[in-house]
Scaffold this active site. Structure first.
Site, PDB file in Angstrom:
ATOM      1  N   GLU A 187     -32.138  10.966  -9.116  1.00 26.08           N
ATOM      2  CA  GLU A 187     -33.239  11.923  -8.975  1.00 26.08           C
ATOM      3  C   GLU A 187     -32.861  13.182  -8.214  1.00 26.08           C
ATOM      4  OE1 GLU A 187     -36.782  10.092  -7.547  1.00 26.08           O
ATOM      5  OE2 GLU A 187     -36.881   8.661  -9.174  1.00 26.08           O
ATOM      6  N   GLU A 367     -35.584   2.974 -13.280  1.00 27.54           N
ATOM      7  CA  GLU A 367     -36.625   2.628 -12.304  1.00 27.54           C
ATOM      8  C   GLU A 367     -37.969   2.688 -12.975  1.00 27.54           C
ATOM      9  OE1 GLU A 367     -37.007   4.781  -8.611  1.00 27.54           O
ATOM     10  OE2 GLU A 367     -34.837   4.798  -8.298  1.00 27.54           O
TER      11      GLU A 367
HETATM   12  C1  FCB Z   1     -38.090   6.913  -6.675  1.00 25.04           C
HETATM   13  C2  FCB Z   1     -36.872   6.727  -5.798  1.00 25.04           C
HETATM   14  C3  FCB Z   1     -36.770   5.358  -5.203  1.00 25.04           C
HETATM   15  C4  FCB Z   1     -38.114   4.806  -4.784  1.00 25.04           C
HETATM   16  C5  FCB Z   1     -39.128   4.938  -5.891  1.00 25.04           C
HETATM   17  C6  FCB Z   1     -40.474   4.389  -5.558  1.00 25.04           C
HETATM   18  O1  FCB Z   1     -38.429   8.265  -6.726  1.00 25.04           O
HETATM   19  O2  FCB Z   1     -35.696   6.961  -6.542  1.00 25.04           O
HETATM   20  O3  FCB Z   1     -35.852   5.423  -4.150  1.00 25.04           O
HETATM   21  O4  FCB Z   1     -38.520   5.392  -3.612  1.00 25.04           O
HETATM   22  O5  FCB Z   1     -39.252   6.284  -6.251  1.00 25.04           O
END
Ligand code: FCB
Length: 462
Positions: A187, A367
């Protein structure tokens, strides 16, 4: 623990009546990879052990103390408890585990002499994963920049490209015999926007254009690291991980704000990395920092696109703000998670389809998950129905995207464990496993059993 049968229905041992059945998985590949993700600062703890240096998230670091005074000093104590955590992963039945290496553990000052104790920690972790039949996916950078480098300007300094390439070389040389899946950054748009753009960095107030410099240098660092990994790791498979969320206008008057946010949030990194161009809206701002050949340096061949996705964001015009946009209201009656993030599975489906069309590469969802204020009940179990419902709906949306032609190869839940959730500290929990921070006891939640049964069911598909 709640037993869940192969249809996703809970068993007889006191479990509540409706744990959600499984979403359809019909369009997913036979070799689809199911996994979980974590990151170093959020779980490791042991921040003053084994020769680790200070990072910007430590209390001594630039970002300082989080409200509520939570720090990553102990976190989930994964540095010591990793065998227990790998055992949890094995029980979950995942095929892959995405973790990040803490740059300050490998290079306490960010550059110079590598720290053997830090390197040896990830040797042990990787060896244990492989012995458990779990493929390690290594992310080089999940936000824990060594403070010594931040003191030299961090990502606003073009020297950061060399620092990152040297760090990547050490990691590739050390683990490349056992690790083949590498991600450069997690990110980048989030840590640069929030670190340099929205005025949260000390440096931000004095350096008007820190954000644009950082964007370009992180992109160059990505390109340099891709070359380093390819040159050093036979059979490597390299990508980067982006937070892509639909940027939606709060009202018809806010279309411009949504477009600007989309350029910074969703395109500032994927476009140059995967297509060799900056979005039109950012070109002029990046230009002063561009040197001949830079776009070729950034645009290196990649094997996959890593997507982190949670929820759309809603924007409103704000001419007084630095970039002309601000966070706005969502449509009334939008369902939300316990931490107030909009639940819009169709947004996930559409994001996957757009990425497939724009970049034409295999996509791994690196994620996805739900944050909540989970608590054990009187029996000591954590029945996180909302998380299960969220995962079900989002996995169903992913199946829809695959059915419509997106080449999706894997899905990683954020996260294996409750952990240090950045500015929210320990209050917000994203884990499939509850962590009692006072005792460090791990309690698999109902979602853990649900995900485990889903993985099993997926493997048994005809
Ligand atoms: C993302 C991050 C991760 C975590 C999630 C909830 O943006 O990459 O580290 O905090 O959100």
């Amino acid at each position: 623990m709640v037993a869940v049968d192969s249809a996703g229905t809970p068993g007889k041992d006191g479990a509540p009546a409706q744990i959600e059945p499984f979403p359809p998985l019909t369009a997913l590949r036979r070799d689809f990879i199911w996994g979980v993700s974590t990151s170093s600062y959020q779980i490791e703890g042991a921040t003053r052990e084994g020769g680790r240096g200070v990072c910007v998230w430590d209390p001594e670091g630039r970002r300082g103390v989080i409200p509520g005074k939570d720090t990553g000093d102990i976190a989930c104590d994964h540095y010591h408890r990793y065998p227990e955590d790998v055992a949890l992963m094995q029980r979950l039945g995942i095929q892959a585990y995405r973790f990040s290496v803490a740059w300050p553990r490998i290079l306490p000052q960010g550059r110079g002499q590598a720290n053997e104790t830090g390197l040896a920690f990830y040797d042990r972790l990787i060896d244990m994963l492989l012995a458990a039949g779990i493929e390690p996916w290594l992310c080089l950078y999940h936000w824990d920049l060594p403070q010594a480098l931040d003191d030299l300007g961090g990502w606003t300094a073009r020297d950061s490209v060399g620092w990152f390439a040297d760090y990547a070389a050490i990691v590739a040389d050390r683990y490349g015999d056992r690790v083949k899946r590498f991600a450069t950054f997690n990110e980048p748009s989030i840590f640069t926007l929030f670190g340099y753009g929205f005025g949260e960095s000390n440096r931000d107030t004095t350096e008007a254009d820190a954000l644009h410099r950082a964007i370009h240098h992180v992109n160059l660092s990505h390109g340099a690291a891709v070359d380093v990994i390819r040159a050093r790791v036979a059979g490597s498979s390299v990508g980067s991980i982006h937070n892509v969320q639909p940027c939606l206008p709060s009202s018809l008057a806010d279309v411009k704000a949504a477009r600007i946010c989309d350029a910074y949030w969703n395109r500032a990194y994927p476009d140059p990395q995967y297509r060799g161009v900056y979005p039109d809206l950012l070109k002029a701002a990046i230009e002063p920092y561009m040197q001949p050949g830079d776009l070729e340096r950034i645009h290196r061949p990649l094997d996959w696109f890593g997507l982190n996705h949670y929820s759309p964001i809603y924007l409103r015009d704000d001419p007084g703000s630095r970039f002309g946009f601000n966070f706005g209201d969502r449509p009334p009656n939008t369902p939300v998670t316990p931490v107030d993030w909009a639940i819009v599975p169709e947004g996930f489906r559409d994001t996957l389809l757009n990425l497939a069309k724009d970049f034409r590469l295999p996509i791994y969802v690196m994620e996805n998950g739900l944050g909540a204020y989970d608590k054990p009940d009187a029996q000591g179990t954590v029945i996180d129905k909302e998380r299960i419902a969220y995962l079900r709906d989002y996995i169903a949306a992913m199946n829809d995207a695959a059915a419509a032609g997106a080449d999706i190869r894997g899905y990683f839940v954020w996260s294996l464990l409750d952990n240090f959730e950045w500015d929210s500290g320990y209050a917000v929990r994203f884990g499939l496993t509850y962590v009692d921070y006072a005792t460090q006891k791990r309690i698999p939640k109902a979602s853990f059993d649900w995900y485990r049964a889903l993985i099993k069911t997926a493997a048994l598909r005809p």
